[in-house]
Enzyme design. Structure first.
Site, PDB file in Angstrom:
ATOM      1  N   PRO A  11       4.493 -17.884  -5.101  1.00  0.00           N
ATOM      2  CA  PRO A  11       4.155 -17.820  -6.569  1.00  0.00           C
ATOM      3  C   PRO A  11       5.209 -18.171  -7.518  1.00  0.00           C
ATOM      4  CG  PRO A  11       4.616 -15.695  -5.551  1.00  0.00           C
ATOM      5  CD  PRO A  11       4.754 -16.597  -4.509  1.00  0.00           C
ATOM      6  N   ASP A  41       2.279 -29.742  -8.346  1.00  0.00           N
ATOM      7  CA  ASP A  41       1.329 -29.324  -9.692  1.00  0.00           C
ATOM      8  C   ASP A  41       2.079 -28.321 -10.597  1.00  0.00           C
ATOM      9  OD1 ASP A  41       0.393 -27.222  -8.079  1.00  0.00           O
ATOM     10  OD2 ASP A  41      -1.126 -28.603  -7.259  1.00  0.00           O
ATOM     11  N   LYS A  54      -2.123 -30.471 -14.099  1.00  0.00           N
ATOM     12  CA  LYS A  54      -2.853 -30.793 -15.652  1.00  0.00           C
ATOM     13  C   LYS A  54      -1.587 -30.705 -16.428  1.00  0.00           C
ATOM     14  CE  LYS A  54      -7.162 -28.731 -15.701  1.00  0.00           C
ATOM     15  NZ  LYS A  54      -7.680 -27.539 -15.537  1.00  0.00           N
ATOM     16  N   ASP A  78      -0.544 -19.975  -1.675  1.00  0.00           N
ATOM     17  CA  ASP A  78      -1.026 -20.450  -0.422  1.00  0.00           C
ATOM     18  C   ASP A  78      -1.733 -21.537  -0.704  1.00  0.00           C
ATOM     19  OD1 ASP A  78      -1.300 -19.443   2.689  1.00  0.00           O
ATOM     20  OD2 ASP A  78      -3.261 -20.282   1.898  1.00  0.00           O
ATOM     21  N   ILE A  90      -5.619 -20.754  -0.186  1.00  0.00           N
ATOM     22  CA  ILE A  90      -6.058 -19.510  -1.164  1.00  0.00           C
ATOM     23  C   ILE A  90      -6.491 -20.256  -2.464  1.00  0.00           C
ATOM     24  CG2 ILE A  90      -6.024 -17.333  -2.119  1.00  0.00           C
ATOM     25  CD1 ILE A  90      -4.760 -16.208   0.486  1.00  0.00           C
ATOM     26  N   ALA A 144      -0.261 -15.520  -4.888  1.00  0.00           N
ATOM     27  CA  ALA A 144      -0.065 -14.931  -6.172  1.00  0.00           C
ATOM     28  C   ALA A 144      -0.288 -13.344  -6.119  1.00  0.00           C
ATOM     29  CB  ALA A 144      -0.862 -15.442  -7.237  1.00  0.00           C
ATOM     30  N   MET A 146      -7.248 -16.944 -11.648  1.00  0.00           N
ATOM     31  CA  MET A 146      -7.790 -17.871 -12.709  1.00  0.00           C
ATOM     32  C   MET A 146      -8.674 -16.983 -13.661  1.00  0.00           C
ATOM     33  SD  MET A 146      -8.573 -21.023 -10.509  1.00  0.00           S
ATOM     34  CE  MET A 146      -9.086 -20.004  -9.120  1.00  0.00           C
ATOM     35  N   GLY A 152       4.271 -13.958 -12.529  1.00  0.00           N
ATOM     36  CA  GLY A 152       4.620 -13.063 -11.575  1.00  0.00           C
ATOM     37  C   GLY A 152       5.835 -13.658 -10.915  1.00  0.00           C
TER      38      GLY A 152
HETATM   39  N1  SAH Z   1      -3.032 -20.951  -4.297  1.00  0.00           N
HETATM   40  C1  SAH Z   1      -2.545 -20.141  -5.281  1.00  0.00           C
HETATM   41  C2  SAH Z   1      -3.574 -19.969  -6.291  1.00  0.00           C
HETATM   42  C3  SAH Z   1      -4.003 -21.162  -7.110  1.00  0.00           C
HETATM   43  S1  SAH Z   1      -5.190 -20.801  -8.413  1.00  0.00           S
HETATM   44  C4  SAH Z   1      -2.055 -18.944  -4.673  1.00  0.00           C
HETATM   45  O1  SAH Z   1      -2.273 -19.015  -3.504  1.00  0.00           O
HETATM   46  O2  SAH Z   1      -1.502 -18.129  -5.410  1.00  0.00           O
HETATM   47  C5  SAH Z   1      -4.146 -20.403  -9.635  1.00  0.00           C
HETATM   48  C6  SAH Z   1      -4.166 -19.163 -10.004  1.00  0.00           C
HETATM   49  O3  SAH Z   1      -3.270 -18.364  -9.343  1.00  0.00           O
HETATM   50  C7  SAH Z   1      -3.801 -18.977 -11.648  1.00  0.00           C
HETATM   51  O4  SAH Z   1      -4.798 -18.987 -12.521  1.00  0.00           O
HETATM   52  C8  SAH Z   1      -3.348 -17.458 -11.577  1.00  0.00           C
HETATM   53  O5  SAH Z   1      -4.415 -16.483 -11.560  1.00  0.00           O
HETATM   54  C9  SAH Z   1      -2.527 -17.192 -10.062  1.00  0.00           C
HETATM   55  N2  SAH Z   1      -1.200 -17.369  -9.985  1.00  0.00           N
HETATM   56  C10 SAH Z   1      -0.705 -18.136  -9.276  1.00  0.00           C
HETATM   57  N3  SAH Z   1       0.781 -18.115  -9.571  1.00  0.00           N
HETATM   58  C11 SAH Z   1       0.843 -16.968 -10.424  1.00  0.00           C
HETATM   59  C12 SAH Z   1       2.105 -16.091 -10.897  1.00  0.00           C
HETATM   60  N4  SAH Z   1       3.389 -16.705 -10.524  1.00  0.00           N
HETATM   61  N5  SAH Z   1       1.789 -15.515 -11.662  1.00  0.00           N
HETATM   62  C13 SAH Z   1       0.646 -15.030 -11.780  1.00  0.00           C
HETATM   63  N6  SAH Z   1      -0.506 -15.487 -11.370  1.00  0.00           N
HETATM   64  C14 SAH Z   1      -0.447 -16.636 -10.733  1.00  0.00           C
END
Ligand code: SAH
Length: 459
Positions: free
Chosen positions: A227, A250, A272, A305, A308, A334, A385, A414
């Site tokens: 994260p 990304d 994006k 991940d 996910i 996350a 999201m 986070g």
């Molecule tokens: N594959 C990623 C998720 C991608 S979807 C994973 O496993 O974490 C993208 C969403 O993940 C964001 O909209 C948010 O809801 C969450 N997210 C990812 N990193 C984050 C972070 N550092 N702090 C808070 N939300 C996070």
């Protein structure tokens, strides 16, 4: 360089350790590993050294060191008494006789250092700081131990077994180097380290054929970057990041993680940008194939991940059908990272027996989910999201009889130094999020466990 590192075969060579205490014991244990023929000289021995003498692993000369002692029959002498002046005398005597000497207390008095050793037989890593900082040496040794997996020795043995066959089938030195680079950084090495040598052999055969035909393709590493906090990368992720020739990344991959890439690694942003669209998924899938076909190690770096809410499955589907080898490395998602750094246990014996990871992504302005199911008690809901649909999510849960005072938290960025945590309840959170101008990436956690945050916040 004050000391030149050498690896010396000590097997059956006569070596002497002067001293019978704990320092001598440590030196003896390390030297015994080398197969040296060891004598220890001291009027009294500690229990552990005595036990080694009793089991005939060590000879004992039960006298204190004498100034004119004939030390020249030894290859190496270690001065490990608790008297610095005696140790100095030993070093001087050795110097006079031309015998290698290591002084345990003041290492710079002898001409030989005994390094900290990381053994991954047949590989050996030795670390020393020219006798200047044993603490830093110890620290570095621990870091290296963690980074060089125990199975690295198996990899060295496997590579040795293939050295001659590869030489015979691939005449050109440069092609051989490229082949070994690919194999050691790629899937074959992962297979050997997992104990699957037959699969590694099959990959070797395939790569040898490709290399001989001049079309050796690269590999794709689909790696979860976690994260944000780089310390949350797995060791495997870090190892593959450092082997990348090109990276496709990304928005969610943090700056701190990008800094870990090799300096000459090409960087391609595919996320994006503000007011722009991201590179379409099908195009990313194709780019991975194309770059790998150019023979490069392609790193696909994803936040959290890859499996996910990461579309990792779609990306490797095309690789699989194109016959490109790939590895997938899980990352801390996350939900795990944000919950831990915010101080919210996702499950708790008193409050939540299960946890759900849900996408709160709006589809034509709606979040279409099984709301009656999600409104049931004793579960923690984690919405990815979920920021733009926040109002709708909270309202739908309340409408389906989840209590309006159910605790809910929003965690922005986070695990990074910019992390913000907002705690409220289903009823008030949407308004508060607006007032506080929360922005993406933001994770939404709903459930009784959130009330523990007040007590457990630590970051
Ligand atoms: N594959 C990623 C998720 C991608 S979807 C994973 O496993 O974490 C993208 C969403 O993940 C964001 O909209 C948010 O809801 C969450 N997210 C990812 N990193 C984050 C972070 N550092 N702090 C808070 N939300 C996070």
């Amino acid at each position: 360089m004050d000391y030149f590192p050498l690896f010396i075969k000590l097997q059956h060579k006569p070596c002497l350790v002067v001293g019978g205490g704990q320092v001598a014991r440590r030196k003896v244990l390390s030297l015994l590993e080398s197969g040296a023929c060891l004598t220890v000289e001291a009027p009294v021995l500690c229990d552990e050294l005595q036990a080694l003498v009793d089991s005939h692993r060590l000879s004992w000369f039960a006298e204190p060191f004498q100034e004119q002692e004939p030390l020249d029959s030894y290859f190496l002498v270690v001065a490990a008494t608790d008297d610095a002046s005696v140790n100095r005398d030993i070093a001087e005597r050795c110097n006079y006789l031309g015998v290698h000497c290591n002084v345990a207390s003041e290492a710079d008095e002898g001409d030989t250092l005994l390094p900290a050793i990381i053994e991954r037989s047949p590989l050996t890593i030795a670390v020393h700081s020219s006798a200047q900082s044993p603490t830093v040496t110890r620290y570095l040794k621990r870091q290296l131990e963690a980074f060089v997996p125990p199975q690295m020795g198996a990899l060295a043995r496997w590579a040795e077994g293939w050295r001659e066959p590869v030489k015979q089938r691939l005449g050109d030195l440069l092609s051989r180097r490229r082949l070994w680079d690919k194999l050691l950084s790629g899937v074959a090495s992962a297979q050997v380290m997992a104990g699957h040598e037959a699969s590694a052999d099959a990959i070797m055969e395939q790569h040898l054929e490709e290399a001989a035909a001049g079309r050796l393709s690269g590999e794709v590493f689909l790696v979860g970057a976690g994260p944000g906090d780089p310390e949350l990368l797995t060791l495997k992720a870090l190892r593959l990041i450092q082997q990348a020739d090109i990276v496709l990344y990304d928005r969610l991959v943090s700056e701190a993680i990008m800094e870990l890439l090799p300096a000459d690694c090409e960087r391609l942003y595919v996320g994006k940008r503000q007011s722009e669209h991201s590179v379409p998924q099908t195009e990313i899938n194709q780019l991975l194939v194309d770059y790998a076909r150019q023979g490069r190690n392609v790193l696909r770096l994803k936040g959290g991940d890859p499996f996910i809410f990461g579309r990792g499955g779609e990306e490797i589907e095309l690789l699989a059908s194109a016959g490109i080898s790939f590895q997938v490395v899980p990352g801390i998602t996350a939900a795990n990272g944000c919950a831990c750094y915010a101080g919210i246990p996702l499950t708790h014996r008193d409050y939540a027996q299960s946890v759900r990871f849900i996408t709160g992504h709006l589809q034509s302005d709606k979040v279409n989910l099984d709301w009656p199911e999600l409104a049931r008690p004793n579960q923690t809901l984690v919405f990815y999201m979920g920021l733009s649909g926040l109002g709708e999510i909270c309202a739908a849960l309340i409408a389906n009889r989840r209590a309006p005072e159910t605790p809910a938290a929003l965690i922005e960025k986070g695990t990074t130094p910019q992390q913000r945590v907002l705690v409220a309840d289903l009823e008030s959170l949407p308004q508060l999020a607006q007032t506080e101008a929360m922005s993406a990436p933001t994770l939404l956690i709903i459930g009784e466990v959130v009330q523990l945050q007040k007590q457990l916040a630590w970051y």
